[in-house]
Design a protein around this motif. Structure first.
Motif, PDB file in Angstrom:
ATOM      1  N   GLU A   3       0.874  -1.163   0.000  1.00 40.14           N
ATOM      2  CA  GLU A   3       0.000   0.000   0.000  1.00 40.14           C
ATOM      3  C   GLU A   3       0.916   1.219   0.000  1.00 40.14           C
ATOM      4  O   GLU A   3       1.329   1.708   1.051  1.00 40.14           O
ATOM      5  N   ASN A   4       1.225   1.716  -1.177  1.00 36.31           N
ATOM      6  CA  ASN A   4       2.208   2.807  -1.274  1.00 36.31           C
ATOM      7  C   ASN A   4       1.716   4.085  -0.599  1.00 36.31           C
ATOM      8  O   ASN A   4       2.525   4.864  -0.094  1.00 36.31           O
ATOM      9  N   ALA A   5       0.436   4.276  -0.572  1.00 33.83           N
ATOM     10  CA  ALA A   5      -0.096   5.465   0.099  1.00 33.83           C
ATOM     11  C   ALA A   5       0.196   5.422   1.595  1.00 33.83           C
ATOM     12  O   ALA A   5       0.234   6.466   2.257  1.00 33.83           O
ATOM     13  N   GLU A   6       0.395   4.212   2.117  1.00 30.42           N
ATOM     14  CA  GLU A   6       0.710   4.035   3.533  1.00 30.42           C
ATOM     15  C   GLU A   6       2.188   3.774   3.765  1.00 30.42           C
ATOM     16  O   GLU A   6       2.600   3.519   4.890  1.00 30.42           O
ATOM     17  N   ASN A   7       2.988   3.786   2.677  1.00 31.35           N
ATOM     18  CA  ASN A   7       4.424   3.464   2.785  1.00 31.35           C
ATOM     19  C   ASN A   7       4.642   2.124   3.467  1.00 31.35           C
ATOM     20  O   ASN A   7       5.566   1.975   4.284  1.00 31.35           O
ATOM     21  N   THR A   8       3.817   1.150   3.136  1.00 28.61           N
ATOM     22  CA  THR A   8       3.856  -0.132   3.828  1.00 28.61           C
ATOM     23  C   THR A   8       3.782  -1.291   2.841  1.00 28.61           C
ATOM     24  O   THR A   8       3.014  -1.248   1.876  1.00 28.61           O
ATOM     25  N   VAL A   9       4.588  -2.306   3.133  1.00 29.92           N
ATOM     26  CA  VAL A   9       4.504  -3.581   2.424  1.00 29.92           C
ATOM     27  C   VAL A   9       4.116  -4.645   3.448  1.00 29.92           C
ATOM     28  O   VAL A   9       4.686  -4.698   4.533  1.00 29.92           O
ATOM     29  N   TYR A  10       3.185  -5.481   3.072  1.00 27.25           N
ATOM     30  CA  TYR A  10       2.675  -6.503   3.985  1.00 27.25           C
ATOM     31  C   TYR A  10       3.086  -7.894   3.525  1.00 27.25           C
ATOM     32  O   TYR A  10       3.282  -8.145   2.327  1.00 27.25           O
ATOM     33  N   LEU A  11       3.175  -8.788   4.492  1.00 25.33           N
ATOM     34  CA  LEU A  11       3.344 -10.205   4.214  1.00 25.33           C
ATOM     35  C   LEU A  11       2.257 -10.945   4.991  1.00 25.33           C
ATOM     36  O   LEU A  11       2.331 -11.050   6.218  1.00 25.33           O
ATOM     37  N   GLN A  12       1.249 -11.392   4.272  1.00 25.27           N
ATOM     38  CA  GLN A  12       0.177 -12.167   4.881  1.00 25.27           C
ATOM     39  C   GLN A  12       0.593 -13.630   4.890  1.00 25.27           C
ATOM     40  O   GLN A  12       0.847 -14.206   3.826  1.00 25.27           O
ATOM     41  N   MET A  13       0.665 -14.195   6.068  1.00 18.33           N
ATOM     42  CA  MET A  13       1.144 -15.572   6.216  1.00 18.33           C
ATOM     43  C   MET A  13      -0.008 -16.431   6.732  1.00 18.33           C
ATOM     44  O   MET A  13      -0.467 -16.243   7.863  1.00 18.33           O
ATOM     45  N   ASN A  14      -0.457 -17.346   5.899  1.00 24.13           N
ATOM     46  CA  ASN A  14      -1.540 -18.258   6.268  1.00 24.13           C
ATOM     47  C   ASN A  14      -1.009 -19.685   6.381  1.00 24.13           C
ATOM     48  O   ASN A  14       0.068 -20.002   5.887  1.00 24.13           O
ATOM     49  N   SER A  15      -1.785 -20.527   7.023  1.00 26.76           N
ATOM     50  CA  SER A  15      -1.425 -21.947   7.164  1.00 26.76           C
ATOM     51  C   SER A  15       0.012 -22.098   7.658  1.00 26.76           C
ATOM     52  O   SER A  15       0.815 -22.844   7.087  1.00 26.76           O
ATOM     53  N   LEU A  16       0.327 -21.386   8.705  1.00 25.36           N
ATOM     54  CA  LEU A  16       1.696 -21.388   9.220  1.00 25.36           C
ATOM     55  C   LEU A  16       2.118 -22.778   9.662  1.00 25.36           C
ATOM     56  O   LEU A  16       1.311 -23.588  10.148  1.00 25.36           O
ATOM     57  N   LYS A  17       3.407 -23.027   9.480  1.00 23.27           N
ATOM     58  CA  LYS A  17       4.006 -24.298   9.859  1.00 23.27           C
ATOM     59  C   LYS A  17       5.145 -24.048  10.834  1.00 23.27           C
ATOM     60  O   LYS A  17       5.751 -22.967  10.815  1.00 23.27           O
ATOM     61  N   PRO A  18       5.486 -25.026  11.652  1.00 24.30           N
ATOM     62  CA  PRO A  18       6.622 -24.838  12.570  1.00 24.30           C
ATOM     63  C   PRO A  18       7.911 -24.452  11.847  1.00 24.30           C
ATOM     64  O   PRO A  18       8.709 -23.685  12.389  1.00 24.30           O
ATOM     65  N   GLU A  19       8.092 -24.939  10.628  1.00 20.24           N
ATOM     66  CA  GLU A  19       9.312 -24.603   9.889  1.00 20.24           C
ATOM     67  C   GLU A  19       9.338 -23.161   9.397  1.00 20.24           C
ATOM     68  O   GLU A  19      10.346 -22.705   8.863  1.00 20.24           O
ATOM     69  N   ASP A  20       8.243 -22.430   9.578  1.00 22.45           N
ATOM     70  CA  ASP A  20       8.242 -21.000   9.269  1.00 22.45           C
ATOM     71  C   ASP A  20       8.857 -20.180  10.403  1.00 22.45           C
ATOM     72  O   ASP A  20       9.051 -18.963  10.254  1.00 22.45           O
ATOM     73  N   THR A  21       9.154 -20.821  11.515  1.00 19.77           N
ATOM     74  CA  THR A  21       9.738 -20.122  12.653  1.00 19.77           C
ATOM     75  C   THR A  21      11.088 -19.525  12.275  1.00 19.77           C
ATOM     76  O   THR A  21      11.983 -20.227  11.803  1.00 19.77           O
ATOM     77  N   ALA A  22      11.226 -18.224  12.466  1.00 18.12           N
ATOM     78  CA  ALA A  22      12.450 -17.504  12.096  1.00 18.12           C
ATOM     79  C   ALA A  22      12.280 -16.033  12.439  1.00 18.12           C
ATOM     80  O   ALA A  22      11.174 -15.589  12.787  1.00 18.12           O
TER      81      ALA A  22
END
Length: 123
Positions: A73-92
């Motif tokens: 959302e450039n108007a908000e100067n923000t980039v998002y990362l929506q993370m669904n179906s998280l797994k333990p190996e996503d831990t970091a």
């Protein structure tokens, strides 16, 4: 100079969702491509997702395709990362990074980094 701050990390259970945000300050962010990377203990920093400066092209690591979505959302100067179906190996620790115009999946190509935010996923 642009500064980046990540927000939104925390604890989650497998299958849950989290949304990370990368908020830019200092200068206009609209000309910057942005990448998300993560680094687990004892491992190298790895590419997760990237988006071009227009927001028209996105790139994902195979391990997150279909589960994570990057958008901006450039108007908000923000980039998002929506993370669904998280797994333990996503831990970091998750980092966002920026560079002018060119999108890349290689960490060394980015010259601006945030401080990182911890994501922990339990089974």
């Amino acid at each position: 100079q642009v500064q980046l701050v990540e927000r939104g990390g925390g604890l989650a259970q497998a299958g849950d969702s989290l949304r990370l945000s990368c908020v830019a300050s200092g200068r206009t962010f609209t000309s910057y491509a942005v990448g998300w990377f993560h680094q687990a203990p004892g491992k190298e920093r790895e590419f997760v997702a990237a988006i071009n400066w227009r927001g028209s092209h996105t790139y994902y690591a195979d391990s997150v395709k279909g589960r994570f979505t990057i958008f901006r959302e450039n108007a908000e100067n923000t980039v998002y990362l929506q993370m669904n179906s998280l797994k333990p190996e996503d831990t970091a620790v998750y980092y966002c990074a920026g560079q002018l115009f060119s999108t890349s999946i290689i960490p060394d190509d980015y010259n601006i980094w945030g401080q990182g935010t911890q994501v922990t996923v339990s089974s």
